[in-house]
Enzyme design. Structure first.
Site, PDB file in Angstrom:
ATOM      1  N   PRO A   9     -34.806  -8.157 -78.000  1.00 51.87           N
ATOM      2  CA  PRO A   9     -33.851  -7.623 -77.011  1.00 51.87           C
ATOM      3  C   PRO A   9     -32.550  -8.402 -76.917  1.00 51.87           C
ATOM      4  CG  PRO A   9     -35.470  -8.999 -75.927  1.00 51.87           C
ATOM      5  CD  PRO A   9     -35.837  -9.000 -77.385  1.00 51.87           C
ATOM      6  N   GLU A  10     -32.229  -9.230 -77.904  1.00 54.68           N
ATOM      7  CA  GLU A  10     -31.077 -10.122 -77.808  1.00 54.68           C
ATOM      8  C   GLU A  10     -29.757  -9.410 -77.516  1.00 54.68           C
ATOM      9  OE1 GLU A  10     -33.824 -12.502 -80.604  1.00 54.68           O
ATOM     10  OE2 GLU A  10     -33.513 -10.429 -79.966  1.00 54.68           O
ATOM     11  N   LEU A  11     -29.528  -8.228 -78.117  1.00 56.17           N
ATOM     12  CA  LEU A  11     -28.241  -7.556 -77.924  1.00 56.17           C
ATOM     13  C   LEU A  11     -27.993  -7.186 -76.460  1.00 56.17           C
ATOM     14  CD1 LEU A  11     -27.785  -5.269 -81.066  1.00 56.17           C
ATOM     15  CD2 LEU A  11     -26.429  -7.263 -80.398  1.00 56.17           C
TER      16      LEU A  11
END
Length: 256
Positions: A149-151
């Site tokens: 889920p980094e973005l």
């Protein structure tokens, strides 16, 4: 039996013991990420401690297999974002050190001669997802939440992308990277990211069963098999066959 990793100053060893638990169960070494209040998020201290512990396990002839797990209700929630503000562009050495540590850790388990099985429950996201699939085998709990889920935090999942692409077909991999979609345990099993799905409180037991089977195998033969397995993945067929022939010749000396 709890063990201490040698070769470090007492203060460094004590600090590592706080964030990483190291226990030997016969020939199986169990490494437990120990920041449960942070869902075992990877800060620099934990990243360094885990890398050091994996190196020590690989160098210890008494250790035949490794189980990697996390304390509490999650395996690993990825990088500790609270540490990022301290890693500013005017501290390039710190930024580069953290990136190098993370990159090394993401590939370290498959480069070891000693096999590693990850026992994963709850969240395994970002760098934690990378650790889960970076092991040679992976057992997951039915409560698994696996993804990148980094973005959502305006962070590019740069250091975990290579591992994901090598283990998952591109369309789904890009969907996960670009949308933050999380996979369930059943989906992880379906797509080959997990070997077993068990109840959350059984993941370590299931992983230990796998590790104990590895521990019963002649260690030199298992090391040779693991090395060859990953080496031929990147070789053309003819070169891979030649590598296999070389190992086949050496195998005669391993037979009991």
């Amino acid at each position: 039996m709890t063990v201490t990793i040698g070769g470090q100053p007492a203060a460094a060893t004590a600090a590592a013991a706080d964030v990483l638990l190291v226990e030997d169960r016969g020939p199986v070494r169990v490494l437990t990420l120990n920041r449960p209040d942070k869902l075992n998020a990877l800060d620099t201290a934990l990243t360094r401690a885990l890398s050091t512990a994996l190196t020590a396990a690989g160098d210890d002839g008494r250790v035949r297999a490794v189980v990697l797990t996390g304390a509490g209700r999650a395996f690993c929630s990825g990088a500790d974002l609270s540490e990022f503000p301290a890693l500013t562009p005017d501290q390039p050495e710190a930024v580069l050190e953290r990136a190098a540590l993370t990159a090394r850790l993401q590939t370290q388990m498959q480069g070891m001669g000693t096999p590693v099985v990850a026992a994963v429950r709850g969240a395994a996201v970002g760098g934690g997802a990378g650790l889960a699939i970076g092991a040679d085998m992976t057992v997951v709990g039915t409560d698994l939440k696996f993804g990148y889920p980094e973005l959502r935090h305006s962070i590019v999942p740069a250091l975990v992308m290579a591992g994901l692409q090598r283990q998952l077909h591109r369309k789904l991999a890009f969907e996960m990277i670009s949308t933050g979609r999380l996979l369930t345990a059943a989906e992880a099993l379906e797509h080959g990211l997990a070997n077993r799905v068990v109840e959350p409180d059984k993941v370590v037991d299931a992983a230990l069963e796998i590790a104990e089977r590895w521990a019963a195998v002649e260690p030199r033969a298992l090391r040779a098999a693991k090395d060859l397995f990953y080496r031929v993945a990147d070789l053309p067929t003819e070169a891979a066959m030649r590598a296999g022939q070389d190992v086949n010749a050496l195998m005669r000396g391993f037979r009991r």
